[in-house]
Design a protein around this motif. Structure first.
Motif, PDB file in Angstrom:
ATOM      1  N   PRO A  31      28.857  29.366  41.650  1.00 22.42           N
ATOM      2  CA  PRO A  31      30.207  29.587  41.824  1.00 22.42           C
ATOM      3  C   PRO A  31      31.360  28.743  40.979  1.00 22.42           C
ATOM      4  O   PRO A  31      32.393  29.013  40.748  1.00 22.42           O
ATOM      5  CB  PRO A  31      30.605  29.451  43.236  1.00 22.42           C
ATOM      6  N   ASN A  92      40.858  30.902  29.887  1.00 25.95           N
ATOM      7  CA  ASN A  92      40.226  31.046  31.371  1.00 25.95           C
ATOM      8  C   ASN A  92      40.960  31.904  32.339  1.00 25.95           C
ATOM      9  O   ASN A  92      42.109  32.499  31.825  1.00 25.95           O
ATOM     10  CB  ASN A  92      40.038  29.592  32.124  1.00 25.95           C
ATOM     11  N   MET A  93      40.372  32.207  33.420  1.00 25.46           N
ATOM     12  CA  MET A  93      41.337  33.334  34.256  1.00 25.46           C
ATOM     13  C   MET A  93      42.677  32.611  34.603  1.00 25.46           C
ATOM     14  O   MET A  93      43.667  33.430  34.465  1.00 25.46           O
ATOM     15  CB  MET A  93      40.632  33.532  35.517  1.00 25.46           C
ATOM     16  N   THR A  94      42.643  31.330  35.035  1.00 24.77           N
ATOM     17  CA  THR A  94      44.197  30.664  35.520  1.00 24.77           C
ATOM     18  C   THR A  94      44.865  30.915  34.406  1.00 24.77           C
ATOM     19  O   THR A  94      46.525  31.354  34.535  1.00 24.77           O
ATOM     20  CB  THR A  94      43.765  29.311  35.725  1.00 24.77           C
ATOM     21  N   HIS A 121      41.896  31.579  45.827  1.00 24.44           N
ATOM     22  CA  HIS A 121      41.871  30.458  44.850  1.00 24.44           C
ATOM     23  C   HIS A 121      43.309  30.249  44.347  1.00 24.44           C
ATOM     24  O   HIS A 121      44.034  31.203  44.009  1.00 24.44           O
ATOM     25  CB  HIS A 121      40.833  30.938  43.765  1.00 24.44           C
ATOM     26  N   ALA A 171      36.467  38.500  45.702  1.00 22.65           N
ATOM     27  CA  ALA A 171      35.624  37.637  46.691  1.00 22.65           C
ATOM     28  C   ALA A 171      36.142  36.352  46.709  1.00 22.65           C
ATOM     29  O   ALA A 171      36.587  35.717  45.802  1.00 22.65           O
ATOM     30  CB  ALA A 171      34.139  37.806  46.516  1.00 22.65           C
ATOM     31  N   ASN A 173      35.669  32.648  46.510  1.00 21.99           N
ATOM     32  CA  ASN A 173      34.831  31.551  46.018  1.00 21.99           C
ATOM     33  C   ASN A 173      34.263  30.485  47.221  1.00 21.99           C
ATOM     34  O   ASN A 173      33.540  29.555  46.840  1.00 21.99           O
ATOM     35  CB  ASN A 173      35.179  30.718  44.965  1.00 21.99           C
ATOM     36  N   ASP A 198      41.714  39.118  41.172  1.00 23.90           N
ATOM     37  CA  ASP A 198      40.821  37.943  40.662  1.00 23.90           C
ATOM     38  C   ASP A 198      39.385  38.327  41.108  1.00 23.90           C
ATOM     39  O   ASP A 198      39.052  38.014  42.201  1.00 23.90           O
ATOM     40  CB  ASP A 198      41.403  36.641  41.513  1.00 23.90           C
ATOM     41  N   VAL A 200      36.956  36.593  39.576  1.00 25.39           N
ATOM     42  CA  VAL A 200      36.182  35.384  38.929  1.00 25.39           C
ATOM     43  C   VAL A 200      34.863  35.260  39.915  1.00 25.39           C
ATOM     44  O   VAL A 200      33.711  34.900  39.263  1.00 25.39           O
ATOM     45  CB  VAL A 200      37.001  34.169  38.805  1.00 25.39           C
ATOM     46  N   HIS A 201      35.067  35.214  41.379  1.00 26.99           N
ATOM     47  CA  HIS A 201      33.737  34.924  41.835  1.00 26.99           C
ATOM     48  C   HIS A 201      32.983  36.050  41.997  1.00 26.99           C
ATOM     49  O   HIS A 201      31.487  35.936  41.995  1.00 26.99           O
ATOM     50  CB  HIS A 201      34.365  34.316  43.205  1.00 26.99           C
ATOM     51  N   SER A 221      35.972  35.288  34.457  1.00 26.60           N
ATOM     52  CA  SER A 221      35.847  34.305  33.459  1.00 26.60           C
ATOM     53  C   SER A 221      34.160  34.205  33.220  1.00 26.60           C
ATOM     54  O   SER A 221      33.263  34.345  33.988  1.00 26.60           O
ATOM     55  CB  SER A 221      36.007  32.961  34.001  1.00 26.60           C
ATOM     56  N   TYR A 223      32.081  32.181  32.044  1.00 32.44           N
ATOM     57  CA  TYR A 223      31.420  30.820  32.518  1.00 32.44           C
ATOM     58  C   TYR A 223      30.805  31.077  33.878  1.00 32.44           C
ATOM     59  O   TYR A 223      29.910  30.311  33.966  1.00 32.44           O
ATOM     60  CB  TYR A 223      32.052  29.711  32.189  1.00 32.44           C
ATOM     61  N   LYS A 224      31.334  32.034  34.387  1.00 27.04           N
ATOM     62  CA  LYS A 224      30.721  32.396  36.012  1.00 27.04           C
ATOM     63  C   LYS A 224      29.554  33.421  35.917  1.00 27.04           C
ATOM     64  O   LYS A 224      28.854  33.648  36.834  1.00 27.04           O
ATOM     65  CB  LYS A 224      31.904  32.807  36.951  1.00 27.04           C
TER      66      LYS A 224
HETATM   67  C1  LIG Z   1      37.911  33.028  42.585  1.00 25.50           C
HETATM   68  C2  LIG Z   1      38.197  32.193  41.849  1.00 25.50           C
HETATM   69  N1  LIG Z   1      39.336  32.715  41.112  1.00 25.50           N
HETATM   70  C3  LIG Z   1      39.828  31.982  40.014  1.00 25.50           C
HETATM   71  C4  LIG Z   1      39.301  30.798  39.424  1.00 25.50           C
HETATM   72  C5  LIG Z   1      39.783  30.169  38.223  1.00 25.50           C
HETATM   73  O1  LIG Z   1      39.106  30.521  37.189  1.00 25.50           O
HETATM   74  P1  LIG Z   1      39.409  29.737  35.769  1.00 25.50           P
HETATM   75  O2  LIG Z   1      38.317  28.491  35.957  1.00 25.50           O
HETATM   76  O3  LIG Z   1      38.538  30.527  34.809  1.00 25.50           O
HETATM   77  O4  LIG Z   1      40.916  29.447  35.630  1.00 25.50           O
HETATM   78  C6  LIG Z   1      37.881  30.410  40.236  1.00 25.50           C
HETATM   79  C7  LIG Z   1      37.216  29.271  39.508  1.00 25.50           C
HETATM   80  O5  LIG Z   1      36.546  28.596  40.408  1.00 25.50           O
HETATM   81  C8  LIG Z   1      37.553  31.233  41.239  1.00 25.50           C
HETATM   82  O6  LIG Z   1      36.369  31.054  41.842  1.00 25.50           O
END
Ligand SMILES: Cc1ncc(COP(=O)(O)O)c(C=O)c1O
Length: 417
Positions: A31, A92-94, A121, A171, A173, A198, A200-201, A221, A223-224
């Motif tokens: 994660p 990245n997502m953020t 998150h 979901a 994280n 979002d 990402v998870h 993202s 990298y996940k």
């Molecule tokens: C649920 C969730 N949202 C957003 C993020 C942020 O992603 P990023 O690192 O690509 O900005 C993460 C990173 O752990 C995440 O787990």
């Protein structure tokens, strides 16, 4: 679907050869970011060795760079279930979400409202919370602390005709809770609001279909899910009119380029496309009927189903094994509620960091803390004890590794009494 071939998967990840104190490393930190298969490493290296250039020129390597980025965009579109002109790349997502939020805010008026959740998150909270600077009202939907799920009545009560956007994680994280984002999208649209997801998870644990969800925006993202450290943003074609992105003169005005600021991470994008190919091949490897996975989107969906079918029983065993230990408390959704294979827990009398450190010394790489699900961990009252210990399963993890975790925590419980 054929039985999951974990040896086929593991053979592709060079990182899995690592040992710690003579014990094989078990990467249970997915994660936070997964390991990378050789083919993704090769794609990154091949880009830098053979095609490295900036874009839109008139010589060989620049044309190849354009083609590689286009190819990865198409791959990512197959990953998300959309068209390639709806996929933007970024750091990245953020960062992508921060830019998107500012771009949406430029189309809103003071008093318009955005709904976020306590479960999410900070990457899906902070960018929206910053809009209060512009007079946007940000409302926070409550999490039900007993079930670690969204309090849907509380969430629905926040929606009204002023709601401009609803942001929700696919979901968590921290708890693995999978949220019904399709339900949220339908409810958001019913009040005329846009829907941001979002993912990402979730992206490592299930197939994403943005059309089926009906969302307007979705971020994840690479990298996940086996790729390099880059982010991806889906913007539904017609939703572009609701965003006035922060854009420089040097930037193209057309989607998907209007969300891409400066020179991108070309090698990362090359690797992200290859990560999608890895998942598609996972689908082909496990499919009973090769015809059913002939196109890449179908193969990706099959690959994600294979991952999910493999991880869920492992997670169930992990939950069962940990729950049987005295002093262990698991913080996930209730049995039967959709969840990912990410399992978080506390051990009575121990700080989460000490548990993670002890496991780390045995080669078990788990995270501790709040993983930026900061609001949730605050609400759960776990800050003082270092938050949660998080065990994240990925398709390269094994039943043996799960037992190693259970045994290692059992040993700690016997020490803490
Ligand atoms: C649920 C969730 N949202 C957003 C993020 C942020 O992603 P990023 O690192 O690509 O900005 C993460 C990173 O752990 C995440 O787990």
């Amino acid at each position: 679907m054929k039985p999951f071939d974990v040896d086929y998967v593991r053979a592709q990840f060079p990182a899995l050869k690592r040992t710690v104190n003579g014990l094989p490393a078990a990467y249970l930190d997915g994660p936070g970011g997964t390991q990378v298969p050789q083919r993704v490493l090769d794609a990154v290296l091949d880009y830098l060795v053979n095609h490295n250039s900036n874009i839109h020129g008139v010589f060989a390597t620049t044309a190849e760079t354009d083609a590689i980025i286009d190819g990865s965009r198409r791959a990512m579109a197959d990953f998300l279930g959309c068209d390639s002109d709806e996929v933007s790349f970024g750091a990245n997502m953020t960062t992508l979400t921060l830019l998107l939020a500012q771009g949406i805010a430029r189309t809103l008026r003071p008093g318009d409202e955005v709904v976020i959740t306590e479960l999410d998150h900070e990457g899906d909270r902070g960018p929206w919370q910053l809009l209060t600077d512009r007079g946007i009202v940000v409302r926070e939907a409550p999490v039900d602390l007993e079930s670690r799920t969204i309090d849907w009545d509380g969430w629905q009560a926040l929606l009204n005709e002023r709601t401009a956007l609803v942001a929700m994680g696919y979901a968590s994280n921290a708890t693995g809770t999978v949220n019904d984002v399709k339900r949220a999208a339908t409810a958001a649209h019913a009040v005329g609001a846009l829907m941001f997801v979002d993912a990402v998870h979730f992206a490592l644990h299930g197939s994403i279909d943005v059309r089926d969800i009906g969302c307007d925006f979705l971020a994840c993202s690479a990298y996940k899910f086996f790729g390099p450290h880059i982010g991806c943003l889906y913007v539904r074609r017609d939703a572009n009119e609701h965003v006035d992105p922060l854009k420089l003169r040097a930037q193209e005005d057309e989607p998907p380029y209007r969300f891409e600021t400066g020179t991108l991470d070309h090698e990362g994008i090359a690797g992200a496309g290859e990560a999608v190919e890895f998942i598609a091949d996972l689908g082909r490897h496990h499919a009973d009927d090769p015809v059913a996975v002939a196109d890449r989107r179908a193969a990706v969906v099959a690959g994600m189903h294979a991952i999910e079918a493999y991880e869920q029983p492992l997670a169930a065993r992990l939950i069962e094994g940990l729950s049987a230990l005295s002093g262990v408390r698991i913080y996930g959704p209730p049995a039967g509620h959709p969840r990912t294979s990410t399992v978080s827990f506390t051990l009575a009398g121990s700080n989460a960091v000490d548990v993670a450190r002890a496991l780390g010394a045995k080669g078990l790489f788990v995270w501790d803390g709040d993983f930026y699900a900061t609001r949730l961990v605050e609400k759960l009252g776990l800050v003082g004890q270092g938050g949660l210990v998080r065990v994240g399963l990925a398709p390269y993890n094994t039943a043996v590794e799960v037992e190693r975790v259970v045994d290692a925590v059992a040993e700690l419980t016997s020490q803490t009494g």
